[in-house]
Each structure stands twice: as structure tokens, then as C-alpha cells.
Design an enzyme around this catalytic site. Structure first.
Site, PDB file in Angstrom:
ATOM      1  N   ARG A 173      10.556 -32.014 -45.867  1.00 17.51           N
ATOM      2  CA  ARG A 173      11.592 -31.332 -45.100  1.00 17.51           C
ATOM      3  C   ARG A 173      12.207 -32.294 -44.084  1.00 17.51           C
ATOM      4  O   ARG A 173      11.614 -33.304 -43.701  1.00 17.51           O
ATOM      5  CB  ARG A 173      11.030 -30.099 -44.407  1.00 17.51           C
ATOM      6  CG  ARG A 173       9.929 -30.366 -43.408  1.00 17.51           C
ATOM      7  CD  ARG A 173       9.465 -29.068 -42.774  1.00 17.51           C
ATOM      8  NE  ARG A 173       8.294 -29.270 -41.938  1.00 17.51           N
ATOM      9  CZ  ARG A 173       7.707 -28.304 -41.258  1.00 17.51           C
ATOM     10  NH1 ARG A 173       8.194 -27.076 -41.300  1.00 17.51           N
ATOM     11  NH2 ARG A 173       6.641 -28.560 -40.528  1.00 17.51           N
TER      12      ARG A 173
ATOM     13  N   ALA B 168      12.274 -37.904 -49.976  1.00 17.51           N
ATOM     14  CA  ALA B 168      12.097 -37.951 -48.524  1.00 17.51           C
ATOM     15  C   ALA B 168      13.004 -36.950 -47.815  1.00 17.51           C
ATOM     16  O   ALA B 168      13.839 -36.272 -48.418  1.00 17.51           O
ATOM     17  CB  ALA B 168      12.365 -39.365 -48.020  1.00 17.51           C
ATOM     18  N   HIS B 169      12.828 -36.890 -46.474  1.00 18.32           N
ATOM     19  CA  HIS B 169      13.542 -35.900 -45.657  1.00 18.32           C
ATOM     20  C   HIS B 169      15.055 -36.117 -45.673  1.00 18.32           C
ATOM     21  O   HIS B 169      15.553 -37.227 -45.623  1.00 18.32           O
ATOM     22  CB  HIS B 169      13.017 -35.905 -44.214  1.00 18.32           C
ATOM     23  CG  HIS B 169      13.005 -37.264 -43.567  1.00 18.32           C
ATOM     24  ND1 HIS B 169      12.305 -37.519 -42.421  1.00 18.32           N
ATOM     25  CD2 HIS B 169      13.610 -38.428 -43.898  1.00 18.32           C
ATOM     26  CE1 HIS B 169      12.483 -38.776 -42.059  1.00 18.32           C
ATOM     27  NE2 HIS B 169      13.272 -39.337 -42.943  1.00 18.32           N
ATOM     28  N   GLY B 170      15.762 -35.017 -45.774  1.00 20.06           N
ATOM     29  CA  GLY B 170      17.218 -35.054 -45.691  1.00 20.06           C
ATOM     30  C   GLY B 170      17.917 -35.518 -46.949  1.00 20.06           C
ATOM     31  O   GLY B 170      19.147 -35.662 -46.953  1.00 20.06           O
TER      32      GLY B 170
ATOM     33  N   HIS C  10       9.740 -32.311 -37.303  1.00 25.02           N
ATOM     34  CA  HIS C  10      10.524 -31.929 -38.465  1.00 25.02           C
ATOM     35  C   HIS C  10      10.593 -30.400 -38.522  1.00 25.02           C
ATOM     36  O   HIS C  10       9.628 -29.738 -38.903  1.00 25.02           O
ATOM     37  CB  HIS C  10       9.903 -32.491 -39.739  1.00 25.02           C
ATOM     38  CG  HIS C  10      10.177 -33.943 -39.933  1.00 25.02           C
ATOM     39  ND1 HIS C  10       9.701 -34.917 -39.079  1.00 25.02           N
ATOM     40  CD2 HIS C  10      10.914 -34.598 -40.863  1.00 25.02           C
ATOM     41  CE1 HIS C  10      10.123 -36.101 -39.481  1.00 25.02           C
ATOM     42  NE2 HIS C  10      10.861 -35.936 -40.563  1.00 25.02           N
TER      43      HIS C  10
END
Length: 351
Positions: free
Chosen positions: A215, A236-238, A195
Site C-alpha cells: 500500500r 511497491a507502494h503507489g 503508510h
């Protein structure tokens, strides 16, 4: 802080009915009235309750004839009450300065009038804006940007390359920029997906205690302008949240979900990955949204899996009728059985 009713009415641009010289030194809500205070009271029932209380005066939008207590009438009572809370109980800001126990890396840019508490760690090449307050034991990574007049409470962790805007508040123990939960099962084991993305927190966001914002692998996780996030929330990511979203406690939003503006997540909402949520959507408590769904603008969604409010209520009401339907079905089965026995008996007689 002590103000007369005439001074308070002028401050909130209100109409005063009653003695202008009464002095007020406290504010209180309808649920905990302090003797001699100014009370916020909306609606006939609350006004009736406060009438016989020890309150000195009432703030309301509703003008009542021959009311026994002084009234300050305003167009928006709660907005005026917030203004008075900030006046009577101003937030104290720590003195500017850097504690000698703080650890500050190389090539760090520090703004004017900032406060950095004991045992704060700031990584290389990071930027801290003017008037920002960083409380004790905060850990800030490298290449982090923090804007002006932002507050990070104790034990907040900000990972490398995160960007935090102006007038942001992040409460204790929250984590900004930790790795997203990304793995691929290869050759009989879970292989971690690197990540290398970042988190962007836009201006005037507030993040509660023990909340985590991850991230992304490549691009960014974004929290939009003016969004308010409660305690114990997982982003969460994104994920990309629009402006002025509200996320209540225990809500979880999975990867690559995008929301519009003014989306409201009630408590314990679960949103799966790659969901698209339009502007002004409301998700009721414990709503569960399946992957890759598109929630339409202005709709209220309930239940698990999520459904529009009318459909969800219809199905919920239908489920409450199941015991009656089972009883009716049992009676119908018994009736059919009895009729079958009679028919068989008649056929035997004819033979």
C-alpha cells in the site's frame, strides 16, 4: 465427462472431418498424448507427430487432406481448447457455508452463497461479496471490500482498507496491502514513513502465490482490470498498473511507477521508481529500467539498462566482437612497434 466428436464440434463451433460417433473422454497436449484423447495440434510438424500417435482425434485450425485421424477445424484452436478444458475438467467450488472455526468481526457484511473455510479471520466493517470463496487460514483486515465470485486461497493476507474486485483469484501466501518500503534517514537512523493508503485490485485480476502488493503512504496502489501476475512478484507502494498487464515470476516494480494497458513483463524484470510505461510495451527477461524513464508505446525493451530492441541487439552483437577487436588491436600494435623500430634503424644509418 464423455462427448462424441459431433458434440464437441458443435460445442466449439468447429467443422468435423471424420467419424462423428467417436467418443472422447480426455484431452491432451502434443507433449503428452493420452491414448484415445483429443489433441490440440497446430502446424505441420505437430500434425505429423500426432498422426502416428494413439490420439483418437485432433483439434486444429489447419485442414489436411486425407488425414488418417478425425479433425475438428476451428478458427482459433487454443481458444476452443480452453473451452473444452473447462467442459471436461470443470473447477470444483466448495460448498457454501461458514466454518465454525472462522473468526468474523463486528459489522461484517457477508454475501450470498459464500464459502469461508476454517481459521479464516475477517476484521470489523469488511464486506464479502456473493459467491466468493475464502479458503482456510486467510486473514482479512478491517474495512476491506471483496467483490463477487472472488477466490482467496489459503494463507492469503489482506491488510486494512484494501479493495478487491469481482472474479479475482489470489493464490496461496500472497499479501495485499502491506506497508511499502519507505524510510528516511534522520538523526542517524532510518525513520519509517507511515503508510495510510490502500490497495485496489480491479475485476478479473489473478495474482500468483507468494506475491506482495504494497500500500501507498497516502493514495493507492492499483492493479488494473484483467491483469495477470505470476508467483513471486513484488509491486511497491503507489504503483499503478493498467489493464491486461502480464507480470512473470521474479519481477519487481518500484514505487510510483505507472503503466499503460497490455504491458508485458517477462521473467525477472526490474523496474525502478517513477517510471512511465506506455501501452503495449514488452520488457524482455531480466530487463532493468532505470528511475524516471519513459518507455514508449509499442516498443520492445531489452537489457540492463533497458534499451529499445534494435539498439540492444546492436550493442550485444558489438560486445561479441570485442575478442576479435582485441586480437586485431594487439596485432596492429605489434606492427606499429616493428615499423617504429625500422624507422629508428634507418634514421641511425643516415646519421
Amino acid at each position: 465427462m464423455q462427448l462424441t466428436l459431433s458434440e464437441i464440434a458443435k460445442l466449439v463451433d468447429g467443422k468435423l472431418i471424420g467419424n462423428p460417433d467417436i467418443s472422447i473422454s480426455a484431452l491432451s497436449s502434443i507433449d503428452g498424448i493420452v491414448p484415445g484423447s483429443l489433441v490440440l495440434a497446430e502446424g505441420s510438424a505437430n500434425l505429423e507427430q500426432v498422426k502416428n500417435s494413439e490420439a483418437a482425434a485432433v483439434l486444429s485450425t489447419q485442414e489436411v487432406e486425407n488425414f488418417i485421424k478425425p479433425l475438428i477445424i476451428v478458427s482459433h484452436a487454443f481458444k476452443a481448447f480452453i473451452q473444452l478444458l473447462n467442459t471436461f475438467y470443470p473447477t470444483s467450488k466448495p460448498k457454501a457455508g461458514i466454518h465454525p472455526n472462522a473468526c468474523i468481526g463486528t459489522n461484517v457484511t457477508l454475501g450470498k452463497n459464500i464459502h469461508i473455510g476454517p481459521f479464516v479471520s475477517i476484521g470489523d466493517n469488511s464486506i464479502i461479496g456473493d459467491e466468493t470463496v475464502i479458503h482456510a487460514h486467510v486473514a482479512i483486515g478491517e474495512h476491506v471490500t471483496i467483490g463477487k465470485d472472488t477466490t482467496l486461497h489459503s494463507h492469503v493476507s489482506v491488510y486494512n482498507k484494501s479493495h478487491i474486485g469481482n472474479q479475482v483469484i489470489i493464490h496461496a501466501n500472497s499479501v495485499i496491502g502491506s506497508d511499502g518500503f519507505g524510510y528516511k534517514f534522520i538523526d542517524g537512523k532510518h525513520v519509517k514513513v507511515p503508510h495510510n493508503g490502500s490497495v485496489i485490485i480491479e475485476d478479473q485480476v489473478e495474482i500468483g502465490a507468494n506475491t506482495v502488493i504494497d500500500r501507498a503512504p497516502f493514495h493507492v496502489t492499483r492493479i488494473g482490470y484483467g491483469t495477470k501476475i505470476d508467483n513471486l512478484v513484488q509491486i511497491a507502494h503507489g504503483v499503478e498498473l493498467g489493464k491486461h498487464n502480464v507480470l512473470c515470476a521474479f519481477t519487481g516494480v518500484a514505487g510510483s511507477t505507472r503503466t499503460g494497458d497490455r504491458v508485458f513483463f517477462a521473467a525477472n524484470v526490474g523496474v525502478s521508481d517513477h517510471v512511465l510505461i506506455d501501452d503495449d510495451v514488452i520488457l524482455g527477461a531480466r530487463t532493468g529500467v532505470p528511475p524516471k524513464k519513459h518507455l514508449l508505446q509499442g516498443q520492445i525493451y531489452l537489457g540492463n539498462p533497458s534499451r529499445p530492441k534494435d539498439k540492444a541487439l546492436e550493442q550485444e552483437l558489438s560486445s561479441t566482437r570485442i575478442p576479435i577487436m582485441r586480437k586485431n588491436l594487439r596485432q596492429l600494435s605489434e606492427t606499429v612497434k616493428e615499423l617504429r623500430q625500422r624507422i629508428n634503424a634507418l634514421e641511425n644509418c643516415e646519421e
